[in-house]
Motif scaffolding. Structure first.
Motif, PDB file in Angstrom:
ATOM      1  N   ALA A  51      -7.290   4.937   4.750  1.00 15.72           N
ATOM      2  CA  ALA A  51      -7.510   5.243   3.338  1.00 15.72           C
ATOM      3  C   ALA A  51      -6.492   4.534   2.447  1.00 15.72           C
ATOM      4  CB  ALA A  51      -7.465   6.751   3.111  1.00 15.72           C
ATOM      5  N   ARG A  52      -5.218   4.552   2.826  1.00 12.57           N
ATOM      6  CA  ARG A  52      -4.202   3.886   2.002  1.00 12.57           C
ATOM      7  C   ARG A  52      -4.410   2.381   1.964  1.00 12.57           C
ATOM      8  NH1 ARG A  52       1.012   5.480   4.567  1.00 12.57           N
ATOM      9  NH2 ARG A  52      -0.227   6.396   6.231  1.00 12.57           N
ATOM     10  N   ALA A  53      -4.769   1.793   3.110  1.00 10.22           N
ATOM     11  CA  ALA A  53      -5.013   0.352   3.147  1.00 10.22           C
ATOM     12  C   ALA A  53      -6.260  -0.012   2.353  1.00 10.22           C
ATOM     13  CB  ALA A  53      -5.136  -0.121   4.592  1.00 10.22           C
ATOM     14  N   ALA A  70       0.858  -1.188   0.000  1.00 11.01           N
ATOM     15  CA  ALA A  70       0.000   0.000   0.000  1.00 11.01           C
ATOM     16  C   ALA A  70       0.890   1.233   0.000  1.00 11.01           C
ATOM     17  CB  ALA A  70      -0.914  -0.004   1.220  1.00 11.01           C
ATOM     18  N   ALA A  71       0.330   2.338  -0.431  1.00  6.01           N
ATOM     19  CA  ALA A  71       1.097   3.583  -0.519  1.00  6.01           C
ATOM     20  C   ALA A  71       1.613   4.012   0.852  1.00  6.01           C
ATOM     21  CB  ALA A  71       0.214   4.680  -1.115  1.00  6.01           C
ATOM     22  N   GLY A  72       2.675   4.805   0.810  1.00  2.48           N
ATOM     23  CA  GLY A  72       3.178   5.406   2.037  1.00  2.48           C
ATOM     24  C   GLY A  72       3.833   4.459   3.000  1.00  2.48           C
ATOM     25  N   GLY A 105      -3.979   8.821   7.529  1.00  2.00           N
ATOM     26  CA  GLY A 105      -4.323   8.255   6.225  1.00  2.00           C
ATOM     27  C   GLY A 105      -4.122   6.759   6.109  1.00  2.00           C
ATOM     28  N   VAL A 106      -3.889   6.079   7.230  1.00  2.00           N
ATOM     29  CA  VAL A 106      -3.642   4.637   7.197  1.00  2.00           C
ATOM     30  C   VAL A 106      -4.847   3.891   6.644  1.00  2.00           C
ATOM     31  CG1 VAL A 106      -3.278   2.596   8.662  1.00  2.00           C
ATOM     32  CG2 VAL A 106      -1.881   4.646   8.993  1.00  2.00           C
ATOM     33  N   ALA A 114      -7.569   1.664  -0.180  1.00  2.00           N
ATOM     34  CA  ALA A 114      -7.269   1.826  -1.609  1.00  2.00           C
ATOM     35  C   ALA A 114      -6.504   0.622  -2.143  1.00  2.00           C
ATOM     36  CB  ALA A 114      -6.482   3.118  -1.834  1.00  2.00           C
ATOM     37  N   ALA A 115      -5.531   0.133  -1.378  1.00  3.86           N
ATOM     38  CA  ALA A 115      -4.763  -1.037  -1.817  1.00  3.86           C
ATOM     39  C   ALA A 115      -5.649  -2.271  -1.896  1.00  3.86           C
ATOM     40  CB  ALA A 115      -3.591  -1.282  -0.867  1.00  3.86           C
ATOM     41  N   ARG A 164     -12.392   9.409   0.101  1.00  2.03           N
ATOM     42  CA  ARG A 164     -11.004   9.519  -0.384  1.00  2.03           C
ATOM     43  C   ARG A 164     -10.571   8.320  -1.204  1.00  2.03           C
ATOM     44  NH1 ARG A 164      -7.524  10.955   4.729  1.00  2.03           N
ATOM     45  NH2 ARG A 164      -5.890  10.245   3.328  1.00  2.03           N
ATOM     46  N   THR A 165     -11.233   7.200  -1.040  1.00  3.18           N
ATOM     47  CA  THR A 165     -10.827   5.986  -1.748  1.00  3.18           C
ATOM     48  C   THR A 165     -11.769   5.627  -2.894  1.00  3.18           C
ATOM     49  OG1 THR A 165     -11.924   4.644  -0.053  1.00  3.18           O
ATOM     50  CG2 THR A 165      -9.572   5.052   0.223  1.00  3.18           C
TER      51      THR A 165
END
Length: 194
Positions: A127-129, A24-26, A124-125, A131-132, A163-164
């Protein structure tokens, strides 16, 4: 009676292979839970915010170890998929969880769920998770539709959904029973191609 359409995803979509690790990002990584995660998951479930928005409580690390065993069995039964969200920095500290629940392979549909540890919130954890997970489910695995439900009062979850790319489709009135009573629930969704 024969079906008029073929299943979107075949039986064995999960169980036919080991549960993958998903970047995932970040600097985050989604990986299968291990028995060693039980103390950290138990600690998260002592947080009052978890009691407000989630339906479970965790009485002991042994109970959580049982959940982790159930999550592995659910993957093998093609029913759900639970990932630990960790920092991909070598230490692998648990910062959250993301999941596909209510999996219906024949329909190509599932419900997304998530939580984060208290000190990871606001970074943003989730959201990033999410999205992945959505990328893996919709693009790599072939799901057609992912739904995301949260209490209308849970504004942080609404922000994660927006956001996702999960479009708000409506409000399910008094459909979620939480410890403090019935909640209206927002229904968001993403479909393949969004």
């Amino acid at each position: 009676m024969p079906d008029l359409t073929a299943p979107v995803l075949p039986a064995g979509t999960f169980s036919g292979a080991p549960q993958p690790t998903v970047p995932a990002a970040g600097g985050l990584l989604l990986r299968p839970f291990t028995p060693g995660d039980a103390p950290a998951v138990h600690a998260v479930f002592q947080d009052p915010a978890m009691h407000r928005w989630h339906l479970r409580s965790a009485g002991s690390q042994e109970e959580v170890a049982g959940w982790i065993a159930q999550w592995h069995a659910a993957w093998e039964a093609d029913r759900e998929a639970q990932w630990a969200v960790t920092e991909d920095d070598g230490a692998g500290r648990l910062v959250g969880r993301v999941a596909l629940r209510e999996v219906r392979l024949a329909d190509g549909a599932a419900e997304v769920a998530y939580w984060t540890v208290p000190d990871a919130r606001g970074r943003g954890v989730a959201a990033r998770a999410t999205a992945a997970l959505a990328r893996w489910a919709l693009r790599e695995t072939g799901f057609h539709r992912l739904e995301l439900l949260h209490a209308v009062a849970n504004e942080a979850s609404c922000r994660v959904a927006a956001r996702t790319g999960f479009v708000l489709e409506g409000t399910k009135r008094r459909s979620g029973l939480h410890a403090d009573g019935w909640h209206d629930m927002h229904l968001h969704a993403r479909v393949a191609g969004d």
